[in-house]
Design a protein around this motif. Structure first.
Motif, PDB file in Angstrom:
ATOM      1  N   LEU A 234      43.917  46.813  53.311  1.00 14.46           N
ATOM      2  CA  LEU A 234      44.535  45.491  53.368  1.00 14.46           C
ATOM      3  C   LEU A 234      44.495  44.932  54.781  1.00 14.46           C
ATOM      4  O   LEU A 234      44.576  45.678  55.757  1.00 14.46           O
ATOM      5  CB  LEU A 234      45.969  45.581  52.849  1.00 14.46           C
ATOM      6  CG  LEU A 234      46.061  46.102  51.403  1.00 14.46           C
ATOM      7  CD1 LEU A 234      47.495  46.382  51.027  1.00 14.46           C
ATOM      8  CD2 LEU A 234      45.425  45.123  50.444  1.00 14.46           C
ATOM      9  N   PRO A 235      44.357  43.609  54.905  1.00 13.50           N
ATOM     10  CA  PRO A 235      44.141  43.018  56.229  1.00 13.50           C
ATOM     11  C   PRO A 235      45.339  43.081  57.169  1.00 13.50           C
ATOM     12  O   PRO A 235      45.185  43.292  58.360  1.00 13.50           O
ATOM     13  CB  PRO A 235      43.767  41.565  55.917  1.00 13.50           C
ATOM     14  CG  PRO A 235      44.313  41.308  54.558  1.00 13.50           C
ATOM     15  CD  PRO A 235      44.330  42.630  53.840  1.00 13.50           C
TER      16      PRO A 235
ATOM     17  N   LYS B 121      43.729  40.822  47.224  1.00  9.77           N
ATOM     18  CA  LYS B 121      43.180  39.948  48.267  1.00  9.77           C
ATOM     19  C   LYS B 121      42.650  38.655  47.648  1.00  9.77           C
ATOM     20  O   LYS B 121      42.884  37.567  48.173  1.00  9.77           O
ATOM     21  CB  LYS B 121      42.065  40.653  49.035  1.00  9.77           C
ATOM     22  CG  LYS B 121      42.569  41.675  50.043  1.00  9.77           C
ATOM     23  CD  LYS B 121      41.447  42.121  50.955  1.00  9.77           C
ATOM     24  CE  LYS B 121      41.084  43.534  50.683  1.00  9.77           C
ATOM     25  NZ  LYS B 121      40.100  44.082  51.618  1.00  9.77           N
ATOM     26  N   ARG B 122      41.942  38.771  46.518  1.00  9.02           N
ATOM     27  CA  ARG B 122      41.396  37.598  45.839  1.00  9.02           C
ATOM     28  C   ARG B 122      42.532  36.684  45.350  1.00  9.02           C
ATOM     29  O   ARG B 122      42.487  35.477  45.535  1.00  9.02           O
ATOM     30  CB  ARG B 122      40.501  38.020  44.683  1.00  9.02           C
ATOM     31  CG  ARG B 122      39.716  36.862  44.096  1.00  9.02           C
ATOM     32  CD  ARG B 122      38.721  37.284  43.041  1.00  9.02           C
ATOM     33  NE  ARG B 122      39.443  37.576  41.806  1.00  9.02           N
ATOM     34  CZ  ARG B 122      39.395  38.722  41.153  1.00  9.02           C
ATOM     35  NH1 ARG B 122      38.661  39.719  41.599  1.00  9.02           N
ATOM     36  NH2 ARG B 122      40.080  38.906  40.034  1.00  9.02           N
TER      37      ARG B 122
ATOM     38  N   ARG C 204      41.218  44.831  46.211  1.00  7.73           N
ATOM     39  CA  ARG C 204      40.294  43.693  46.079  1.00  7.73           C
ATOM     40  C   ARG C 204      40.925  42.577  45.233  1.00  7.73           C
ATOM     41  O   ARG C 204      40.836  41.401  45.575  1.00  7.73           O
ATOM     42  CB  ARG C 204      38.967  44.135  45.453  1.00  7.73           C
ATOM     43  CG  ARG C 204      38.046  44.861  46.413  1.00  7.73           C
ATOM     44  CD  ARG C 204      36.633  44.963  45.875  1.00  7.73           C
ATOM     45  NE  ARG C 204      36.540  45.598  44.570  1.00  7.73           N
ATOM     46  CZ  ARG C 204      36.378  46.904  44.368  1.00  7.73           C
ATOM     47  NH1 ARG C 204      36.303  47.727  45.396  1.00  7.73           N
ATOM     48  NH2 ARG C 204      36.281  47.387  43.146  1.00  7.73           N
TER      49      ARG C 204
END
Length: 136
Positions: A117-118, A94-95, A91
Motif C-alpha cells: 500500500l502506498p 487501490k483501484r 490492488r
C-alpha cells in the motif's frame, strides 16, 4: 479477489409450491477450485468470499443512497488470506480509492500487505501509550 474462480449469487426471494413468492435471502457460492458449500471451503477461500460480500454490500449501499461514501475502515480483514489474496485485495482497494475518490484505512498485522500500500502509519505500543510513526 479470486480471479473468477469463486462466484457468489444472491437470491432475495423463494418461489413457493403454490406459486406465491416469499422473501428469503439466500446465497449460493460456486467455487471452481473448491466446494460449492460455503463452510466446506478453506478458511482463506471463505475470507475472500466474506471480503467480496462486504465490499459488494458497500457498493450496493452507495448505489441505493445515490451518494458516495468517501471513507472506508477495514480492521484486520486480511487474516486468513494468503499472499496472493492479500495482493489481490491491495490492488482492488487501490483501484477503489482512485475510482471512488475515497480514503481507505486498512488495519493489519501483516507487514507483507502493508508494503503493498502506498501510505502507511505504524502504531507501536509501549506500556499504556501508543505511538504513531511513518516507519516501523
Amino acid at each position: 479477489l479470486s480471479d473468477g474462480k469463486i462466484r457468489v449469487e444472491f437470491h432475495p426471494q423463494k418461489d413457493n409450491k403454490d406459486g406465491t413468492v416469499r422473501e428469503e435471502f439466500s446465497m449460493r457460492v460456486t467455487n471452481l477450485a473448491g466446494s460449492e458449500r460455503y463452510r466446506k471451503n478453506s478458511s482463506g477461500e471463505r475470507r475472500r468470499i466474506d471480503l467480496a460480500l462486504m465490499l459488494g454490500l458497500n457498493d450496493l449501499m452507495r448505489l441505493r443512497r445515490r451518494r458516495s461514501f468517501n471513507i472506508l475502515f477495514l480492521d484486520e480483514v486480511t487474516e486468513m488470506l494468503d499472499d496472493e489474496g492479500s495482493e489481490m485485495l491491495a490492488r482492488l482497494l487501490k483501484r477503489k480509492a482512485v475510482e471512488r475518490k475515497m480514503r481507505i484505512f486498512l488495519i493489519t498485522h501483516k507487514p507483507s500487505l502493508a508494503n503493498l500500500l502506498p501510505d502507511r502509519i505504524y502504531v507501536r505500543k509501549e506500556g499504556k501509550a501508543s505511538y504513531l510513526s511513518r516507519t516501523p
